[in-house]
Design an enzyme around this catalytic site. Structure first.
Site, mmCIF file in Angstrom:
data_model
loop_
_atom_site.group_PDB
_atom_site.id
_atom_site.type_symbol
_atom_site.label_atom_id
_atom_site.label_comp_id
_atom_site.label_asym_id
_atom_site.label_seq_id
_atom_site.Cartn_x
_atom_site.Cartn_y
_atom_site.Cartn_z
ATOM 1 N N VAL A 72 0.836 -1.201 0.000
ATOM 2 C CA VAL A 72 0.000 0.000 0.000
ATOM 3 C C VAL A 72 0.870 1.251 0.000
ATOM 4 O O VAL A 72 1.952 1.277 0.597
ATOM 5 C CB VAL A 72 -0.965 0.002 1.212
ATOM 6 C CG1 VAL A 72 -0.206 0.109 2.538
ATOM 7 C CG2 VAL A 72 -1.988 1.130 1.100
ATOM 8 N N CYS A 73 0.388 2.264 -0.700
ATOM 9 C CA CYS A 73 1.030 3.583 -0.709
ATOM 10 C C CYS A 73 -0.067 4.628 -0.557
ATOM 11 O O CYS A 73 -1.164 4.315 -0.110
ATOM 12 C CB CYS A 73 1.829 3.779 -1.994
ATOM 13 S SG CYS A 73 0.816 3.774 -3.494
ATOM 14 N N ALA A 74 0.218 5.855 -0.913
ATOM 15 C CA ALA A 74 -0.779 6.919 -0.735
ATOM 16 C C ALA A 74 -1.943 6.790 -1.710
ATOM 17 O O ALA A 74 -3.107 6.902 -1.324
ATOM 18 C CB ALA A 74 -0.127 8.290 -0.879
#
Length: 376
Positions: A72-74
């Site tokens: 997951v990232c932004a």
């Protein structure tokens, strides 16, 4: 090479069902420490994306092969890049989270709380990424929302799926930690938007004043939504007693904590109101009322069915904030244990007043981060 994806709906189901998941968060360390996807059986590894641009060697021995891994990232772009590298290295259990933390912040998980009289229904919408809780009462083709969050169409569409039209939208107070969807719901459906007048002195739009004792009937079966003035989090905070069974406490009382009185800078003034509400107004109510708050702090507060709520009598036995006999000690406990202010809370308040009208992307940025409306 194609990368498998995992959407936030699936992650939400894992949280509710207490299933395990390995989360590889590739945001910067400060963003991860401030706010992450939380599950009782989640394990985490935080390595910033920029440390992985040259390759995944720093994490190759730390990523498990025997369970699902969600990267997951932004927003979803960086996670896809890292997941692709892992797949190329032979990992077949890796998924990139669609939409990243922004999508996680906006997901609402509807949970049925109860069947009400004559076919009525009560639903709680759990915003797992923010700890926000919204509600919908449905009866005879009519619906009412309480503390609806920004994603107005989710509520409108849900009501339509249930064969109902939203006729009332209530806010227990002027929110400072998230943008309300109540006014937008009212504009799109023609519903009446209710707001406590003491919180609405600076609003730039029309609304229906929500006064103490107001009793709004939903549907021909007349499910009662009765207002109870309960200041302390804000000067206008108003709770609701629904169908004589449920206490919608807004940001005044939570399952494991109590509301903070400082988001308009008036902690010393409002802490007395907070105590008056918790120790007198609520104390006069039936112990059998089920408290349904507008927030929760940790997943420990989530019940087995995914809902958040508990009987008022049990909270008076278990919640420390309801059991501080000395008033001065209570004042110190509240005013000296305040968490950091919510991100962009002044802009959020101005948005909820109608003073500013940010674009959708700006609203998303304003709401990033955990909710911080409680004192524990």
């Amino acid at each position: 090479m194609s990368v498998k994806t995992m959407n936030v709906q699936e992650i939400a189901k894992r949280v509710v069902n207490k299933e395990d998941l390995f989360v590889l968060d590739v945001r910067n360390e400060d963003a991860f420490e401030d706010w992450k996807m939380e599950g009782d059986n989640f394990e985490y590894l935080n390595v910033p994306y920029f440390d992985l641009i040259e390759g995944i060697e720093p994490i190759q021995d730390k990523v498990p092969t025997d369970r699902d891994v969600a990267v997951v990232c932004a927003k979803g772009g960086s996670s896809e890049f890292v997941a692709e590298q892992l797949v190329e290295a032979g990992f077949d259990n890796v998924y990139s989270v669609e939409g990243g933390m922004k999508a996680w912040s906006e997901h609402l998980e509807p949970i049925k709380i109860a069947d009400l009289k004559e076919g009525g229904e009560l639903y709680q919408f759990v915003r797992l990424g923010k700890g926000c809780l919204s509600y919908m009462v449905i009866s005879d083709g009519e619906a009412a929302t309480i503390d609806a969050v920004r994603m107005a169409d989710v509520f409108i569409n849900f009501a339509e799926e249930k064969g109902a039209k939203i006729t009332h939208a209530f806010d227990t107070h002027l929110h400072a930690d998230h943008i309300s969807g109540g006014r937008e719901i009212a504009e799109k459906t023609g519903a009446t938007y209710w707001l406590p007048p003491k919180d609405a002195t600076e609003v730039q739009f029309d609304y229906k004043p929500l006064e103490d004792g107001e009793d709004v009937q939903i549907g021909s079966s007349k499910i009662s939504v009765q207002a109870l003035y309960s200041p302390g989090h804000t000067i206008g905070s108003t709770s609701f007693i629904v169908d004589d069974q449920y206490l919608m406490s807004g940001d005044i009382l939570f399952v494991d904590s109590i509301g903070r009185p400082d988001l308009a800078g008036l902690a010393e003034d409002w802490v007395g109101d907070l105590r008056e509400t918790l120790y007198k107004r609520y104390k006069d109510l039936s112990d059998e009322l089920v408290v349904l708050p507008a927030h929760y702090m940790t997943n420990d507060e989530i019940n087995e069915d995914g809902s958040v709520g508990k009987k008022l009598g049990e909270l008076y036995q278990e919640n420390h904030g309801l059991n501080v006999e000395d008033e001065q000690e209570f004042r110190r406990m509240v005013t000296e244990n305040l968490p950091p202010q919510p991100n962009a809370y002044q802009e959020i308040r101005e948005t909820n007043m109608g003073k500013i009208s940010p674009e959708t992307e700006k609203k998303r940025e304003m709401e990033i981060g955990p909710n911080r409306c409680a004192v524990k």
